[in-house]
Design a protein around this motif. Structure first.
Motif, PDB file in Angstrom:
ATOM      1  N   ARG A   1       0.834  -1.209   0.000  1.00 38.52           N
ATOM      2  CA  ARG A   1       0.000   0.000   0.000  1.00 38.52           C
ATOM      3  C   ARG A   1       0.870   1.260   0.000  1.00 38.52           C
ATOM      4  NH1 ARG A   1      -5.379  -0.469   1.097  1.00 38.52           N
ATOM      5  NH2 ARG A   1      -5.448   1.667   1.893  1.00 38.52           N
ATOM      6  N   THR A   2       2.018   1.197   0.685  1.00 42.15           N
ATOM      7  CA  THR A   2       2.896   2.362   0.778  1.00 42.15           C
ATOM      8  C   THR A   2       4.276   2.001   0.245  1.00 42.15           C
ATOM      9  OG1 THR A   2       1.699   3.076   2.762  1.00 42.15           O
ATOM     10  CG2 THR A   2       3.815   4.134   2.317  1.00 42.15           C
ATOM     11  N   ILE A   3       4.710   2.718  -0.791  1.00 43.00           N
ATOM     12  CA  ILE A   3       5.987   2.434  -1.447  1.00 43.00           C
ATOM     13  C   ILE A   3       6.851   3.693  -1.430  1.00 43.00           C
ATOM     14  CG2 ILE A   3       7.122   1.712  -3.586  1.00 43.00           C
ATOM     15  CD1 ILE A   3       3.491   0.936  -3.328  1.00 43.00           C
ATOM     16  N   ALA A   4       8.046   3.589  -0.864  1.00 47.21           N
ATOM     17  CA  ALA A   4       8.978   4.718  -0.827  1.00 47.21           C
ATOM     18  C   ALA A   4      10.001   4.562  -1.939  1.00 47.21           C
ATOM     19  CB  ALA A   4       9.684   4.785   0.524  1.00 47.21           C
TER      20      ALA A   4
ATOM     21  N   MET B   1      -2.801   2.380  -3.553  1.00 45.19           N
ATOM     22  CA  MET B   1      -1.354   2.491  -3.374  1.00 45.19           C
ATOM     23  C   MET B   1      -0.940   3.943  -3.218  1.00 45.19           C
ATOM     24  SD  MET B   1       0.696  -0.310  -5.637  1.00 45.19           S
ATOM     25  CE  MET B   1       0.251   0.406  -7.193  1.00 45.19           C
ATOM     26  N   GLN B   2       0.087   4.156  -2.399  1.00 42.45           N
ATOM     27  CA  GLN B   2       0.612   5.500  -2.189  1.00 42.45           C
ATOM     28  C   GLN B   2       2.131   5.474  -2.334  1.00 42.45           C
ATOM     29  OE1 GLN B   2      -0.247   9.173   0.811  1.00 42.45           O
ATOM     30  NE2 GLN B   2      -0.066   7.182   1.760  1.00 42.45           N
ATOM     31  N   PHE B   3       2.635   6.304  -3.236  1.00 41.36           N
ATOM     32  CA  PHE B   3       4.077   6.401  -3.463  1.00 41.36           C
ATOM     33  C   PHE B   3       4.594   7.642  -2.750  1.00 41.36           C
ATOM     34  CE2 PHE B   3       2.479   3.775  -6.826  1.00 41.36           C
ATOM     35  CZ  PHE B   3       3.443   2.787  -6.949  1.00 41.36           C
ATOM     36  N   ILE B   4       5.659   7.460  -1.979  1.00 41.65           N
ATOM     37  CA  ILE B   4       6.202   8.570  -1.208  1.00 41.65           C
ATOM     38  C   ILE B   4       7.671   8.782  -1.546  1.00 41.65           C
ATOM     39  CG2 ILE B   4       4.550   8.398   0.682  1.00 41.65           C
ATOM     40  CD1 ILE B   4       6.550   6.794   2.261  1.00 41.65           C
ATOM     41  N   ALA B   5       8.054  10.037  -1.642  1.00 31.73           N
ATOM     42  CA  ALA B   5       9.453  10.378  -1.913  1.00 31.73           C
ATOM     43  C   ALA B   5      10.276  10.085  -0.669  1.00 31.73           C
ATOM     44  CB  ALA B   5       9.571  11.844  -2.298  1.00 31.73           C
TER      45      ALA B   5
ATOM     46  N   VAL C   1       0.296  10.099  -4.434  1.00 26.15           N
ATOM     47  CA  VAL C   1       1.698  10.449  -4.239  1.00 26.15           C
ATOM     48  C   VAL C   1       1.828  11.452  -3.099  1.00 26.15           C
ATOM     49  CG1 VAL C   1       1.640  12.335  -5.945  1.00 26.15           C
ATOM     50  CG2 VAL C   1       3.822  11.248  -5.387  1.00 26.15           C
ATOM     51  N   ARG C   2       2.904  11.302  -2.327  1.00 24.39           N
ATOM     52  CA  ARG C   2       3.257  12.276  -1.293  1.00 24.39           C
ATOM     53  C   ARG C   2       4.698  12.710  -1.544  1.00 24.39           C
ATOM     54  NH1 ARG C   2       0.320  12.654   3.410  1.00 24.39           N
ATOM     55  NH2 ARG C   2       1.718  14.424   3.750  1.00 24.39           N
ATOM     56  N   THR C   3       4.880  13.989  -1.736  1.00 27.89           N
ATOM     57  CA  THR C   3       6.208  14.511  -2.035  1.00 27.89           C
ATOM     58  C   THR C   3       6.824  15.175  -0.808  1.00 27.89           C
ATOM     59  OG1 THR C   3       5.150  16.528  -2.865  1.00 27.89           O
ATOM     60  CG2 THR C   3       5.742  14.845  -4.482  1.00 27.89           C
TER      61      THR C   3
ATOM     62  N   ILE D   1      10.094  11.133  -9.441  1.00 27.33           N
ATOM     63  CA  ILE D   1       9.998   9.694  -9.686  1.00 27.33           C
ATOM     64  C   ILE D   1       8.796   9.098  -8.966  1.00 27.33           C
ATOM     65  CG2 ILE D   1      11.184   7.495  -9.264  1.00 27.33           C
ATOM     66  CD1 ILE D   1      13.822   9.117  -9.837  1.00 27.33           C
ATOM     67  N   ALA D   2       8.536   9.534  -7.734  1.00 30.23           N
ATOM     68  CA  ALA D   2       7.352   9.065  -7.004  1.00 30.23           C
ATOM     69  C   ALA D   2       6.084   9.453  -7.758  1.00 30.23           C
ATOM     70  CB  ALA D   2       7.337   9.647  -5.595  1.00 30.23           C
ATOM     71  N   SER D   3       6.059  10.668  -8.304  1.00 37.87           N
ATOM     72  CA  SER D   3       4.898  11.133  -9.070  1.00 37.87           C
ATOM     73  C   SER D   3       4.692  10.288 -10.324  1.00 37.87           C
ATOM     74  CB  SER D   3       5.070  12.604  -9.455  1.00 37.87           C
ATOM     75  OG  SER D   3       5.147  13.419  -8.303  1.00 37.87           O
ATOM     76  N   SER D   4       5.798   9.893 -10.978  1.00 39.56           N
ATOM     77  CA  SER D   4       5.718   9.068 -12.177  1.00 39.56           C
ATOM     78  C   SER D   4       5.156   7.685 -11.854  1.00 39.56           C
ATOM     79  CB  SER D   4       7.102   8.938 -12.813  1.00 39.56           C
ATOM     80  OG  SER D   4       7.055   8.136 -13.970  1.00 39.56           O
ATOM     81  N   PHE D   5       5.630   7.077 -10.769  1.00 40.27           N
ATOM     82  CA  PHE D   5       5.097   5.791 -10.330  1.00 40.27           C
ATOM     83  C   PHE D   5       3.594   5.898 -10.082  1.00 40.27           C
ATOM     84  CE2 PHE D   5       9.438   4.384  -9.323  1.00 40.27           C
ATOM     85  CZ  PHE D   5       9.350   3.010  -9.523  1.00 40.27           C
ATOM     86  N   ALA D   6       3.187   6.935  -9.368  1.00 42.71           N
ATOM     87  CA  ALA D   6       1.776   7.112  -9.023  1.00 42.71           C
ATOM     88  C   ALA D   6       0.911   7.292 -10.258  1.00 42.71           C
ATOM     89  CB  ALA D   6       1.623   8.312  -8.088  1.00 42.71           C
TER      90      ALA D   6
END
Length: 347
Positions: A143-146, A169-173, A201-203, A189-194
């Motif tokens: 659920r959370t990917i850094a 899913m949430q991608f975090i920088a 995405v969380r930046t 890159i996190a934004s691209s994954f999301a």
């Protein structure tokens, strides 16, 4: 080696080198398309007439098509690349390299791609593609990917091809990144994954270098506290590994910081931590971002790095990396780790 393949090699000893050569040209075209023969010639170091001969054959086999803008792969060409990937790995001996890396680095899984990403951009793209396929499988339970920044991580993001969107899913920088090249920042890159997975995405927009007082004050901010809580709950960390000296320069480190990094014998860098050849932390950038202890308790960890010049850094970092870390790398880095005396021309 498979007995049938071994028999074929005995009968056609030129088969491995010829297959790898044409496969490499196809892969380059896939990465750079549309692309001209001269560019392929420059990237491979082969004579342009040799590239013309090979690409004419590939065109006759309907694997590529040519236009005014350059050469591109056909659907058949894409399929052939996918179907031959494991065979080319076997011919290159990368299965043995994977086993060797797993034993030497003390990890459960290493994936080695043929070639040297220092020499060919297509090899870095292959690393990114393979890492993306493995990541997509791991996303099923995450659920959370850094994610961190860097050019290799950008190659991973570029290759994400998941068909099923997952807004849960949430991608975090994993780092801030102000001052780095925008395309290679963890935020980008996190934004691209999301975007490619349909996730959130969380930046984290913070300078890499903060004074102790500024860092202490920043860590009290609600948005930073929230990010630190997300890092604690991270299911998967996908990250690169940097050469210590190169990273110090990229981050515009102060003279004092560079001195500490050099005198400490730093070889590798990850997450703002600098490690010596034994995996001991010799310096840490004072900034908000995922902490090493948070990385080490994440259920899934994937490290992505390649090129002969990264061999020492990879070996250094893996002295401290958790055993469950998956390494995606290339043949040149693997051979240099397993046999440090290997010369560049032997790869």
């Amino acid at each position: 080696m498979d007995p049938v393949l071994q028999a074929q090699v005995h009968l056609l000893p030129e088969l491995p080198s010829l297959l790898k050569k044409r496969y490499s040209i196809l892969e380059l075209i896939q990465t750079e398309q549309p692309v001209g023969r001269r560019t392929i010639s420059e990237m491979t170091g082969a004579a342009e007439r040799e590239i013309r001969k090979e690409t004419d054959l590939l065109r006759d086999q309907a694997l590529i098509e040519m236009s005014k803008s350059g050469m591109s792969l056909t659907i058949l060409g894409d399929d052939v690349l996918d179907q031959l990937r494991e065979l080319v790995k076997e011919l290159a001996g990368t299965a043995e390299l994977e086993t060797g890396l797993q034993a030497k680095l003390g990890i459960k899984q290493a994936v080695v791609l043929p070639g040297d990403s220092d020499r060919l951009s297509s090899v870095k793209a292959s690393i990114g593609r393979q890492a993306a396929r493995i990541a997509e499988e791991m996303f099923e339970n995450c659920r959370t990917i850094a994610v961190t920044g860097g050019s290799t991580m950008a190659a991973v993001a570029a290759e994400i091809r998941t068909a099923r969107k997952n807004p849960a899913m949430q991608f975090i920088a994993a780092r801030g990144g102000l001052g780095e090249e925008m395309l290679h920042q963890a935020n980008t890159i996190a934004s691209s994954f999301a975007e490619k997975t349909g996730g959130a995405v969380r930046t984290l927009y913070l300078p890499e270098h903060l004074s102790a007082e500024a860092l202490e004050m920043m860590m009290r901010e609600p948005v930073i506290k929230e990010m630190m809580e997300l890092y604690d709950r991270t299911d998967l960390v996908i990250h690169g590994i940097g050469d210590a000296e190169e990273m110090a320069i990229r981050r515009r480190s102060s003279v004092n910081e560079v001195e500490k990094i050099k005198t400490g014998g730093a070889v590798s860098e990850a997450f703002g931590y600098y490690f010596d050849k034994n995996g001991k932390i010799v310096y840490r950038i004072p900034t908000a971002g995922i902490q090493l202890e948070q990385v080490q308790k994440a259920p899934g960890i994937m490290a992505v790095a390649g090129g002969r010049t990264k061999a020492r850094a990879i070996e250094s970092y893996f002295q401290a990396a958790p055993e469950r870390t998956i390494l995606i790398t290339d043949e040149a880095a693997a051979r240099a780790i397993l046999n440090p005396t290997t010369k560049l021309e032997e790869l």
